[in-house]
Design a protein around this motif. Structure first.
Motif, mmCIF file in Angstrom:
data_model
loop_
_atom_site.group_PDB
_atom_site.id
_atom_site.type_symbol
_atom_site.label_atom_id
_atom_site.label_comp_id
_atom_site.label_asym_id
_atom_site.label_seq_id
_atom_site.Cartn_x
_atom_site.Cartn_y
_atom_site.Cartn_z
ATOM 1 N N ALA A 107 -12.807 28.192 6.505
ATOM 2 C CA ALA A 107 -11.647 27.461 5.959
ATOM 3 C C ALA A 107 -12.019 26.340 5.308
ATOM 4 N N ILE A 108 -13.025 25.752 5.384
ATOM 5 C CA ILE A 108 -13.625 24.605 4.521
ATOM 6 C C ILE A 108 -14.126 25.369 3.171
ATOM 7 N N GLY B 162 -11.318 26.242 0.919
ATOM 8 C CA GLY B 162 -10.539 25.398 0.248
ATOM 9 C C GLY B 162 -11.092 24.772 -0.957
ATOM 10 N N ARG B 163 -12.465 25.431 -1.201
ATOM 11 C CA ARG B 163 -13.245 24.744 -2.246
ATOM 12 C C ARG B 163 -13.743 25.636 -3.386
ATOM 13 N N ALA C 294 -19.533 21.061 9.509
ATOM 14 C CA ALA C 294 -18.575 20.823 8.501
ATOM 15 C C ALA C 294 -19.365 20.025 7.268
ATOM 16 N N ARG D 64 -19.418 21.759 3.438
ATOM 17 C CA ARG D 64 -19.042 20.965 2.270
ATOM 18 C C ARG D 64 -20.046 20.859 1.064
ATOM 19 N N ARG E 176 -5.162 23.743 -2.167
ATOM 20 C CA ARG E 176 -6.439 23.327 -2.716
ATOM 21 C C ARG E 176 -6.474 21.803 -3.631
ATOM 22 N N ASP F 203 -8.816 16.225 0.948
ATOM 23 C CA ASP F 203 -9.931 17.084 1.561
ATOM 24 C C ASP F 203 -9.138 17.441 3.421
ATOM 25 N N ARG G 99 -6.144 19.587 3.318
ATOM 26 C CA ARG G 99 -6.523 20.829 3.052
ATOM 27 C C ARG G 99 -7.235 21.669 4.136
ATOM 28 N N GLU G 100 -8.247 21.005 4.573
ATOM 29 C CA GLU G 100 -9.242 21.865 5.552
ATOM 30 C C GLU G 100 -8.166 22.171 6.791
ATOM 31 N N THR G 101 -7.511 21.202 7.449
ATOM 32 C CA THR G 101 -6.836 21.198 8.629
ATOM 33 C C THR G 101 -5.557 22.130 8.485
ATOM 34 N N THR H 129 -13.809 20.481 15.128
ATOM 35 C CA THR H 129 -14.290 19.916 14.093
ATOM 36 C C THR H 129 -14.858 18.566 14.755
#
Lengths: 184, 341
Positions: A50-51, A54-55, A90, A94, A132, A136, A139-141, A159
């Protein structure tokens, strides 16, 4: 003080039952126990996925997940506080996403995620693009909840955030997302 | 910042939020099952800078193999889940009739719900009320669940050692059998075996539990000593006191009761106790076991008091616990020479 608060929130998110088991699993994995590391991989794959989703472009996510866990495998011995594992992992994810974006920008500007080449609907990518754009934490959650199907409690457990923080992130993120989507 | 249907966003519980449901449907295709993790041979080798070019070449080969594998391999397996009562949840999604549990996902039941997992060709696992399990691994010959809390009942036909359940205080390895495993919120648990055998292990501390027997496990001490369910209640309580109570007088009296009341059938309990009692108590356990099942000629008192693995193994063979060849191929039933409790 910030560090102390962060550690407190990590410890409070884990139940007393989980801590010894996680501690032992991490210690075994740091000692080279591949079964133990496989358990960490299974437990934390969705959070890392997921992290990264989102990026970075979706086509790169699976390979980067592998990179992240390879990094963790080689650095696990340096983790001094097993209860901080989720937050530590996490951060690695990132940082790996940031490095990847920097490298790809230096080479060639890649197109954004686009439909085609797989069976995923264009609307899916449109919504992902909007998610996105969120801060942050939201978005991640939201991606852990809406893509990975994790419950709020699971997100907190993985997390290291407190359940209260996760709940706030979900609600505020969802509110922002509704505003941006403008669904009737 | 009040929002409607808080609980649905939190964990999918009712009432549903239509917009969140729509987003779930739209975004769910982005989910990915964990591909097999490819680790280097050793972490230290990974750090050897002198071999970077070689590693890079190897990585390219691995990547190529991975691409070929991913294009040819079928989708990573998931287990079929059927609701037996109420609405069990997979992750944040409630299931009405059936669903699929993928690696890394959690299956949760509440006071109203129960579920049944169909594990491809190897068996079924019933998930009772107020239970949470996670699927850790599923591939040919390796099936692994974590039982975080609650109760499961497994009916497994796979070869010994293939189906494993992790609990917070012990790992249960199926040796071809039917069993029930319960875990409390504090991590303590109870394993009861109906058919076959189960190995119960934690941190190098092992117990082998035959059909008709149960074994408690403690969050700190790991698995206790197996005892048959048809043993009298005082005997069973005494086994638990020896396992988990270090207070002097009670523990000593409990051990005395076990040694006095053990039946021939309880030799399996005495055999496990050999390695778990204090050295000063081991001679009494030897005498009690020898009185029920005489040791083979090669098994001397000295060897047993020294916890000689060969001697303990030979004595195990003499216990009359049936044909153990099938699980001996998986692992030898040696009690760990752990710190006496």
């Amino acid at each position: 003080m910030d560090h102390a608060l962060e550690l407190h929130s990590v410890l409070s998110a884990l139940t007393p039952r989980d801590l010894p088991r996680l501690h032992l699993t991490i210690r075994a994995a740091a000692g080279g126990d591949r079964d133990a590391f496989a358990r960490l991989y299974a437990d934390y794959f969705r959070m890392v996925h997921a992290i990264l989703l989102g990026r970075v472009p979706r086509r790169d996510v699976d390979d980067l997940v592998q990179d992240v866990f390879l990094t963790v495998f080689t650095r696990l011995k340096s983790l001094r506080e097993p209860a901080a594992f989720g937050g530590w992992l996490a951060t690695i994810a990132r940082n790996r996403a940031t490095d990847h974006l920097r490298q790809t920008r230096e080479q060639v500007e890649l197109p954004k995620d686009m439909p085609g080449g797989d069976s995923i609907d264009a609307d899916t990518f449109a919504v992902l693009d909007i998610v996105r754009q969120l801060p942050d934490a939201y978005r991640e959650t939201l991606l852990m909840r809406l893509v990975e199907g994790m419950s709020g409690a699971e997100i907190a457990e993985r997390t290291g955030l407190t359940p209260g923080s996760v709940r706030v992130n979900l609600h505020r993120g969802m509110t922002l997302l509704r505003e941006k989507l403008e669904w009737k | 910042m009040e929002m409607k249907n808080d609980n649905y966003l939190w964990d999918g519980s009712d009432p549903p939020d239509e917009e969140v449901q729509r987003l779930e449907r739209l975004l769910e295709p982005l989910r990915s099952d964990p591909p097999p993790l490819r680790l280097p041979d050793s972490a230290s080798r990974w750090h050897m800078r002198a071999f970077v070019p070689l590693v890079a070449t190897a990585a390219a080969v691995v990547l190529l193999v991975g691409v070929v594998w991913r294009t040819r391999a079928p989708q990573a397996a998931a287990w079929e889940v059927a609701s037996l009562a109420g609405r069990p949840r997979i992750g944040a999604s409630a299931i009405d009739t059936t669903g699929r549990l993928a690696v890394g996902q959690t299956l949760t039941t509440d006071a109203e719900s129960r579920a049944q997992i169909d594990i491809s060709t190897i068996g079924q696992v019933d998930i009772e009320h107020d239970t949470r399990v996670r699927l850790l691994e599923t591939r040919a010959g390796h099936y692994r669940l974590a039982l975080d809390r609650g109760t499961l009942r497994a009916v497994i036909s796979a070869p010994p050692g293939q189906f494993i359940v992790d609990t917070p205080s012990a790992t249960a390895t199926d040796l071809g059998c039917v069993y029930t495993l319960h875990v409390d919120d504090d991590g303590t648990g109870l394993l009861s075996v109906t058919v076959g055998w189960v190995a119960f292990e934690f941190n190098g501390h092992e117990s082998f539990v035959p059909a008709g027997a149960s074994c408690r496990t403690d969050a700190h001490a790991g698995p206790g000593t197996p005892r048959f369910d048809d043993a009298d209640h005082e005997f069973q309580m005494a086994v638990e006191r020896v396992d988990f109570d270090n207070s002097g007088v009670d523990r000593t009296a409990a051990l005395r009761l076990i040694l006095d009341r053990a039946r021939v059938r309880d030799a399996v309990t005495l055999w496990h106790l050999l390695a778990r009692v204090r050295p000063s108590e081991r001679g009494d356990v030897f005498d009690a076991l020898a009185a029920r099942v005489p040791p083979p000629s090669a098994v001397t008192r000295e060897r047993v008091l020294a916890l000689d693995r060969g001697a303990l193994d030979l004595w195990w063979n003499a216990l009359g616990l049936g044909d153990t060849s099938f699980w001996r191929q998986w692992k030898r039933p040696l009690p760990s020479p752990s710190t006496p409790r």
